[in-house]
Design a protein around this motif. Sequence first.
Motif, PDB file in Angstrom:
ATOM      1  N   GLU A  91      40.660   8.400   8.010  1.00  0.00           N
ATOM      2  CA  GLU A  91      40.960   9.681   7.371  1.00  0.00           C
ATOM      3  C   GLU A  91      42.365   9.728   6.784  1.00  0.00           C
ATOM      4  OE1 GLU A  91      40.155  12.830  10.079  1.00  0.00           O
ATOM      5  OE2 GLU A  91      38.078  12.209  10.368  1.00  0.00           O
ATOM      6  N   SER A  92      43.339   9.232   7.524  1.00  0.00           N
ATOM      7  CA  SER A  92      44.725   9.380   7.082  1.00  0.00           C
ATOM      8  C   SER A  92      45.341   8.115   6.508  1.00  0.00           C
ATOM      9  CB  SER A  92      45.599   9.858   8.251  1.00  0.00           C
ATOM     10  OG  SER A  92      45.729   8.827   9.213  1.00  0.00           O
ATOM     11  N   GLY A  93      44.794   6.946   6.855  1.00  0.00           N
ATOM     12  CA  GLY A  93      45.389   5.694   6.424  1.00  0.00           C
ATOM     13  C   GLY A  93      46.613   5.311   7.242  1.00  0.00           C
ATOM     14  N   ARG A  94      46.934   6.093   8.243  1.00  0.00           N
ATOM     15  CA  ARG A  94      48.069   5.833   9.130  1.00  0.00           C
ATOM     16  C   ARG A  94      47.536   5.179  10.412  1.00  0.00           C
ATOM     17  NH1 ARG A  94      52.254   8.812   7.099  1.00  0.00           N
ATOM     18  NH2 ARG A  94      53.475   8.939   8.999  1.00  0.00           N
ATOM     19  N   PRO A  95      48.426   4.660  11.262  1.00  0.00           N
ATOM     20  CA  PRO A  95      47.947   4.111  12.537  1.00  0.00           C
ATOM     21  C   PRO A  95      47.092   5.146  13.269  1.00  0.00           C
ATOM     22  CG  PRO A  95      50.233   3.538  12.233  1.00  0.00           C
ATOM     23  CD  PRO A  95      49.868   4.490  11.111  1.00  0.00           C
ATOM     24  N   PRO A  96      46.098   4.684  14.010  1.00  0.00           N
ATOM     25  CA  PRO A  96      45.196   5.627  14.678  1.00  0.00           C
ATOM     26  C   PRO A  96      45.926   6.469  15.725  1.00  0.00           C
ATOM     27  CG  PRO A  96      44.795   3.393  15.435  1.00  0.00           C
ATOM     28  CD  PRO A  96      45.776   3.300  14.317  1.00  0.00           C
ATOM     29  N   SER A  97      45.352   7.618  16.005  1.00  0.00           N
ATOM     30  CA  SER A  97      45.892   8.466  17.070  1.00  0.00           C
ATOM     31  C   SER A  97      45.745   7.731  18.397  1.00  0.00           C
ATOM     32  CB  SER A  97      45.120   9.786  17.134  1.00  0.00           C
ATOM     33  OG  SER A  97      43.783   9.542  17.563  1.00  0.00           O
ATOM     34  N   SER A  98      46.439   8.212  19.387  1.00  0.00           N
ATOM     35  CA  SER A  98      46.345   7.611  20.713  1.00  0.00           C
ATOM     36  C   SER A  98      44.905   7.649  21.215  1.00  0.00           C
ATOM     37  CB  SER A  98      47.271   8.349  21.678  1.00  0.00           C
ATOM     38  OG  SER A  98      47.232   7.756  22.946  1.00  0.00           O
ATOM     39  N   GLN A  99      44.224   8.752  20.965  1.00  0.00           N
ATOM     40  CA  GLN A  99      42.831   8.898  21.398  1.00  0.00           C
ATOM     41  C   GLN A  99      41.923   7.903  20.669  1.00  0.00           C
ATOM     42  OE1 GLN A  99      41.145  12.768  20.777  1.00  0.00           O
ATOM     43  NE2 GLN A  99      39.217  12.238  21.740  1.00  0.00           N
ATOM     44  N   ALA A 100      42.073   7.781  19.364  1.00  0.00           N
ATOM     45  CA  ALA A 100      41.245   6.854  18.591  1.00  0.00           C
ATOM     46  C   ALA A 100      41.514   5.411  19.014  1.00  0.00           C
ATOM     47  CB  ALA A 100      41.489   7.030  17.095  1.00  0.00           C
ATOM     48  N   ALA A 101      42.773   5.073  19.247  1.00  0.00           N
ATOM     49  CA  ALA A 101      43.119   3.716  19.682  1.00  0.00           C
ATOM     50  C   ALA A 101      42.538   3.421  21.059  1.00  0.00           C
ATOM     51  CB  ALA A 101      44.636   3.538  19.680  1.00  0.00           C
ATOM     52  N   ALA A 102      42.534   4.428  21.943  1.00  0.00           N
ATOM     53  CA  ALA A 102      41.954   4.248  23.275  1.00  0.00           C
ATOM     54  C   ALA A 102      40.446   4.048  23.191  1.00  0.00           C
ATOM     55  CB  ALA A 102      42.290   5.447  24.162  1.00  0.00           C
ATOM     56  N   ILE A 103      39.785   4.810  22.328  1.00  0.00           N
ATOM     57  CA  ILE A 103      38.337   4.652  22.135  1.00  0.00           C
ATOM     58  C   ILE A 103      38.036   3.267  21.600  1.00  0.00           C
ATOM     59  CG2 ILE A 103      36.365   5.407  20.723  1.00  0.00           C
ATOM     60  CD1 ILE A 103      37.556   8.274  20.955  1.00  0.00           C
ATOM     61  N   ARG A 104      38.785   2.854  20.577  1.00  0.00           N
ATOM     62  CA  ARG A 104      38.567   1.541  19.951  1.00  0.00           C
ATOM     63  C   ARG A 104      38.719   0.428  20.982  1.00  0.00           C
ATOM     64  NH1 ARG A 104      40.812  -2.686  17.059  1.00  0.00           N
ATOM     65  NH2 ARG A 104      39.823  -3.051  15.053  1.00  0.00           N
ATOM     66  N   SER A 105      39.791   0.466  21.746  1.00  0.00           N
ATOM     67  CA  SER A 105      40.042  -0.548  22.759  1.00  0.00           C
ATOM     68  C   SER A 105      38.994  -0.497  23.867  1.00  0.00           C
ATOM     69  CB  SER A 105      41.436  -0.346  23.351  1.00  0.00           C
ATOM     70  OG  SER A 105      41.625  -1.176  24.460  1.00  0.00           O
ATOM     71  N   GLY A 106      38.681   0.699  24.334  1.00  0.00           N
ATOM     72  CA  GLY A 106      37.716   0.854  25.426  1.00  0.00           C
ATOM     73  C   GLY A 106      36.331   0.351  25.068  1.00  0.00           C
ATOM     74  N   VAL A 107      35.863   0.682  23.875  1.00  0.00           N
ATOM     75  CA  VAL A 107      34.536   0.232  23.444  1.00  0.00           C
ATOM     76  C   VAL A 107      34.525  -1.287  23.293  1.00  0.00           C
ATOM     77  CG1 VAL A 107      32.857   0.295  21.548  1.00  0.00           C
ATOM     78  CG2 VAL A 107      33.894   2.415  22.367  1.00  0.00           C
ATOM     79  N   PHE A 108      35.574  -1.835  22.684  1.00  0.00           N
ATOM     80  CA  PHE A 108      35.658  -3.285  22.511  1.00  0.00           C
ATOM     81  C   PHE A 108      35.634  -3.996  23.858  1.00  0.00           C
ATOM     82  CE2 PHE A 108      38.393  -7.071  22.333  1.00  0.00           C
ATOM     83  CZ  PHE A 108      37.620  -7.864  21.504  1.00  0.00           C
ATOM     84  N   LEU A 109      36.453  -3.541  24.800  1.00  0.00           N
ATOM     85  CA  LEU A 109      36.535  -4.203  26.103  1.00  0.00           C
ATOM     86  C   LEU A 109      35.293  -3.959  26.953  1.00  0.00           C
ATOM     87  CD1 LEU A 109      40.286  -3.581  26.902  1.00  0.00           C
ATOM     88  CD2 LEU A 109      39.205  -5.746  26.245  1.00  0.00           C
ATOM     89  N   ALA A 110      34.629  -2.825  26.767  1.00  0.00           N
ATOM     90  CA  ALA A 110      33.414  -2.536  27.530  1.00  0.00           C
ATOM     91  C   ALA A 110      32.332  -3.578  27.268  1.00  0.00           C
ATOM     92  CB  ALA A 110      32.901  -1.138  27.200  1.00  0.00           C
ATOM     93  N   THR A 111      32.295  -4.115  26.052  1.00  0.00           N
ATOM     94  CA  THR A 111      31.295  -5.142  25.753  1.00  0.00           C
ATOM     95  C   THR A 111      31.513  -6.391  26.612  1.00  0.00           C
ATOM     96  OG1 THR A 111      32.573  -6.106  23.932  1.00  0.00           O
ATOM     97  CG2 THR A 111      31.017  -4.370  23.379  1.00  0.00           C
ATOM     98  N   LEU A 112      32.758  -6.655  26.978  1.00  0.00           N
ATOM     99  CA  LEU A 112      33.041  -7.824  27.808  1.00  0.00           C
ATOM    100  C   LEU A 112      32.537  -7.649  29.240  1.00  0.00           C
ATOM    101  CD1 LEU A 112      36.713  -8.518  26.672  1.00  0.00           C
ATOM    102  CD2 LEU A 112      34.607  -9.530  25.786  1.00  0.00           C
ATOM    103  N   LEU A 113      32.315  -6.410  29.631  1.00  0.00           N
ATOM    104  CA  LEU A 113      31.875  -6.126  31.002  1.00  0.00           C
ATOM    105  C   LEU A 113      30.362  -6.178  31.164  1.00  0.00           C
ATOM    106  CD1 LEU A 113      34.255  -3.151  31.812  1.00  0.00           C
ATOM    107  CD2 LEU A 113      34.506  -5.554  32.452  1.00  0.00           C
ATOM    108  N   ILE A 114      29.642  -6.300  30.071  1.00  0.00           N
ATOM    109  CA  ILE A 114      28.178  -6.338  30.148  1.00  0.00           C
ATOM    110  C   ILE A 114      27.771  -7.684  30.759  1.00  0.00           C
ATOM    111  CG2 ILE A 114      26.021  -6.286  28.851  1.00  0.00           C
ATOM    112  CD1 ILE A 114      27.528  -4.635  26.713  1.00  0.00           C
TER     113      ILE A 114
END
Length: 143
Positions: free
Chosen positions: A72-95
Amino acid sequence: MTRTAPLHLRVPAAILDIALLAVVVDVGETLTASWGHLVALVSAHLYLWLLHAHNGQTLGKRLMRIKVVSTESGRPPSSQAAAIRSGVFLATLLIPVFGWFVGLVNVIYLLWSRKRLCYHDRLADTAVVRCREAARNPAGIPP
């Protein structure tokens, strides 16, 4: 129109970050044998989350001159968006057993999706772009 970063820049950045995290994991497991996996997961999450929220770049992305931005903004993601991105990515490693397959599907999806976004980018409303592309289009990635 801002385009997402090509795969030939994203893959080396990911490999560099994984190598760095592997060192952290090894040290963490050596120092805290019984808590090693938890230390590794928390360290990886903090590394990805905080660096993406700060300026959109991990060390690997900085070396490859790419960054994560909000669509939306073209700026670095918000803390919440960055946490979601990281959490979803790392969750795949736990499967169990199929985590590698989910990661492979993510890369295949990236190759065939029109916007070249991974599933963790779609869920967090982020994109990986070249640094010069982000500077040219600060309004973000078009829908």
